[in-house]
Design an enzyme around this catalytic site. Structure first.
Site, mmCIF file in Angstrom:
data_model
loop_
_atom_site.group_PDB
_atom_site.id
_atom_site.type_symbol
_atom_site.label_atom_id
_atom_site.label_comp_id
_atom_site.label_asym_id
_atom_site.label_seq_id
_atom_site.Cartn_x
_atom_site.Cartn_y
_atom_site.Cartn_z
ATOM 1 N N HIS A 201 -3.389 16.545 -0.709
ATOM 2 C CA HIS A 201 -2.064 16.384 -0.922
ATOM 3 C C HIS A 201 -1.502 17.827 -1.553
ATOM 4 C CE1 HIS A 201 -2.099 11.616 -1.740
ATOM 5 N NE2 HIS A 201 -0.758 12.148 -1.484
ATOM 6 N N ARG A 344 8.459 6.101 -6.114
ATOM 7 C CA ARG A 344 7.740 5.820 -5.957
ATOM 8 C C ARG A 344 7.022 5.803 -7.558
ATOM 9 N NH1 ARG A 344 3.135 7.589 -1.843
ATOM 10 N NH2 ARG A 344 1.898 9.546 -3.914
ATOM 11 N N GLU A 443 -0.028 0.915 3.782
ATOM 12 C CA GLU A 443 -0.944 2.184 3.977
ATOM 13 C C GLU A 443 -2.023 1.241 4.240
ATOM 14 O OE1 GLU A 443 -0.104 5.241 0.943
ATOM 15 O OE2 GLU A 443 0.498 4.373 -1.105
ATOM 16 N N ASP A 467 -1.996 7.035 4.222
ATOM 17 C CA ASP A 467 -2.805 6.339 4.443
ATOM 18 C C ASP A 467 -3.337 5.380 5.025
ATOM 19 O OD1 ASP A 467 -3.781 6.992 2.158
ATOM 20 O OD2 ASP A 467 -2.005 6.767 1.217
ATOM 21 N N ARG A 477 -8.799 11.265 4.666
ATOM 22 C CA ARG A 477 -7.795 12.052 5.294
ATOM 23 C C ARG A 477 -8.360 13.764 4.239
ATOM 24 N NH1 ARG A 477 -2.586 9.478 1.789
ATOM 25 N NH2 ARG A 477 -2.156 12.169 1.813
ATOM 26 N N CYS A 514 7.636 7.421 5.740
ATOM 27 C CA CYS A 514 7.415 8.253 4.959
ATOM 28 C C CYS A 514 6.212 9.187 4.720
ATOM 29 C CB CYS A 514 7.784 7.961 3.568
ATOM 30 S SG CYS A 514 6.129 7.239 2.320
HETATM 31 C C1 PEP Z 1 1.163 8.084 2.712
HETATM 32 O O1 PEP Z 1 -0.153 7.528 2.575
HETATM 33 O O2 PEP Z 1 1.449 8.517 3.926
HETATM 34 C C2 PEP Z 1 2.231 8.787 1.678
HETATM 35 C C3 PEP Z 1 3.631 8.884 2.469
HETATM 36 O O3 PEP Z 1 1.644 8.141 -0.167
HETATM 37 P P1 PEP Z 1 0.835 10.487 -0.039
HETATM 38 O O4 PEP Z 1 0.671 11.008 1.243
HETATM 39 O O5 PEP Z 1 1.388 10.526 -1.185
HETATM 40 O O6 PEP Z 1 -0.866 9.325 -0.190
HETATM 41 MG MG MG Z 2 -0.566 7.108 0.514
#
Ligand code: PEP
Ligand code: MG
Length: 590
Positions: A201, A344, A443, A467, A477, A514
């Protein structure tokens, strides 16, 4: 980039992973938040008054620093957020703590920094064991302030990130998403970290802040000194120490080329994301903070496909209440009108820890009490958010989705809480959209495999590939040591995406992506070919994806997807994608 003249010192290059594009040159600032061991030595009886005097000045200095910081944060992000420092001020004024430090000093005759640290840590661990959540929270404040006082006593000043007030390239062992949210955009030109990965993130935040960033630079934060002259290349994941005149010339040329491509993208704002043969793909943007909205508009996105609301909860002294959240969601939704916004629900946990909740440490946070699991476990927090989202839905363009759903029962439980909130709001006579569309993120592989059942009970799917890849391939990740295994074009990922899209279409709902795959123009033809209806890309990257979509033809995309689905290795699939991307928009590629 400020090119200036080249360095006369030898140039050294450090290779990492470019996670946010752009080039910056400047002086290094090294952020090493951990404190080196505090010195410990005995003091003579006659030196005790001097130790007490040192202590008093350090407390005063700490108080002034906290007040300064509070004023700066209040200016930058609002007085509410700055109130976190009220609790810090209470610590430097706490008589019980100060008296205990003075008594220990008299008794043990050790230097004041080691006495203060020992007493403050004991005090913090007592508070940590209390039942009262307010007192438990104060233990974090004590640790923070202790660090500051000890630094002042040993004559070292470790400025907090938001305090550095000159242009710099930030280097750190790692940065948390909360650190990143606090970066002073006026002065941070770029950042590089020893650890990190593309879908952490922190990297996602860097892209939305348009800050060039390189992660996975190994031990660079210990090898480079503050004040060193560096150039950071977020395109190729390079950090260049003492760039030579030749290197600077090459980078000026690269920057000129990149800028001419970017300038061409500006004109796309008012155009539709439709392929050359007339297939329309909904292209929306991901946002982390309301500040990202101008970029959503500037990039010509069709609304917000993912609002990561948890960033609104980080760096706060307490959780935002219903009114604060309602105001935030309503503001963002009204700015996006007439386009839709998908809010979300909270996705806390994983790499997004929230300090002020005092949650138990987990051995595997990404597999732990994260996202929808956390919300179902903390119904009060969940209900506060659901009520705020429902109220904002009265505007008409708000949709909502649950993160990290692993199966049907979770959706039913979450919807049960949602129905409770709706009943309350009806009883209170508050307005909301009864027909608000509620979807889920796909995910977790179990959700992808159960997509046909889930599709019957939800309004839409948004595939969170960040995810999905981590859980499907079992590759953390945010762990740079295994980043090479994190492969979006893995055949298993393609098959899961295809299953999810097919299940959605069979049930008459739409499916989008997304995750960061949606922002990668190399993968646009593949996702189009797999039948994805919507792509939600990082707000700053929307124009590039739009250009890619406009350059493509669906026949070519479908043929690519068919071939890729029959191909057995991630590398070979990637080559096929690159070949199509290079044919249609070579200038957008690295
Ligand atoms: C994902 O997991 O692809 C997602 C968009 O959510 P985040 O990156 O916030 O976990
Ligand atoms: Mg995610």
């Amino acid at each position: 980039m400020n090119a200036g003249t080249g360095s006369s010192l030898p140039e050294t290059r450090f290779q990492g992973l470019g996670v946010s594009p752009g080039i910056a040159r400047g002086k290094v600032f090294v952020h090493r938040p951990e404190l080196d061991a505090t010195p410990q030595y005995t003091v003579r009886e006659e030196d005790l008054p001097a130790e007490i005097a040192r202590f008093e000045s350090a407390l005063l200095l700490t108080r002034t620093q906290i007040l300064d910081l509070q004023a700066k944060i209040a200016d930058a992000i609002g007085a509410n957020d700055a109130s976190i420092f009220d609790a810090h001020l209470l610590v430097v004024e706490d008589r019980t703590l100060i008296d205990e430090v003075l008594r220990t000093l008299q008794r043990e005759r050790r230097n004041i920094e080691s006495v203060f640290e020992q007493v403050a840590n004991r005090y913090a661990s007592l508070l940590e064991q209390m039942d009262d959540p307010y007192l438990r929270e104060r233990c974090l404040d004590i640790h923070d302030v202790t660090r500051r006082v000890v630094m002042n006593l040993i004559g070292r000043h470790a400025p907090a990130l938001s305090e550095v007030d000159y242009p710099h390239i930030l280097l750190a062992p790692s940065l948390t998403p909360s650190d990143t949210a606090l970066l002073n955009r006026q002065y941070v030109l770029a950042f590089g970290t020893d650890a990190g990965s593309r879908t952490s993130h922190t990297a996602i935040m860097a892209r939305s802040l348009c800050l060039p960033a390189v992660v996975g630079l190994h031990d660079v934060s210990t090898r480079l000194e503050a004040g060193s002259d560096v150039l950071l290349d977020g395109y190729h994941g390079l950090l260049v120490l003492n760039p030579s005149a030749q290197t600077l010339r090459e980078y000026e040329e690269l920057e000129r080329r990149k800028q001419s491509v970017e300038a061409g993208l500006v004109d796309l704002r008012e155009t539709a994301s439709t392929t050359r043969d007339g297939h329309h793909l909904i292209l929306s943007a991901n946002i982390e903070l309301p500040d990202d909205i101008p970029m959503v508009k500037a990039g010509g996105a069709e609304g917000v496909g993912l609002y990561r609301t948890e960033f609104f909860y980080l760096n706060k002294a307490r959780l935002p209440d219903e009114e604060e959240q309602y105001a935030n969601y309503r503001q963002v939704a009204s700015e996006v009108l007439p386009h839709p916004i998908i809010i979300r629900t909270l996705d806390l946990g994983g790499d997004k820890a929230i300090g002020n909740l005092n949650l138990p440490t987990e051995l595997n946070p990404f597999l732990g009490c994260r996202a929808i699991r956390f919300c179902l476990d903390h119904r009060d927090i969940f209900k506060t958010q659901l009520r705020a989202i429902l109220r904002a839905s009265a505007l008409g363009n708000v949709k909502m989705m649950y993160p990290l759903v692993s199966g049907l029962e979770e959706v039913r439980k979450a919807n049960g809480v949602l129905e409770e909130c709706k009943a309350e709001l009806r009883a209170e006579g508050r307005e909301f959209n009864e027909g608000m569309s509620v979807g889920i993120m796909i995910e977790v592989p179990s959700a992808a495999l159960c997509a046909p059942e889930l599709a019957r009970e939800v309004g839409f799917f948004s595939i969170g590939t960040n995810d999905l890849i981590q859980y499907c391939i079992a590759v953390d990740r945010v762990n740079e040591r295994i980043a090479h295994l994190y492969e979006p074009t893995h055949p298993a990922i393609l098959r899961l995406i295809k299953m999810v899209v097919d299940a959605a279409h069979a049930a008459g709902i739409w499916a989008g992506v997304c995750g960061e795959m949606a922002s990668e123009v190399t993968l646009t033809p593949l996702l189009l070919g797999l039948g994805v209806d919507e792509l939600s890309a990082g707000a700053a990257l929307v124009p590039r994806v739009k250009r890619a979509v406009q350059s493509l033809e669906m026949d070519v995309c479908r043929a690519l997807a068919e071939t890729a689905l029959r191909t057995d290795t991630p590398g070979a699939i990637l080559v096929q994608c690159e070949e199509v991307a290079r044919r249609y928009y070579p200038d957008l590629l690295g």
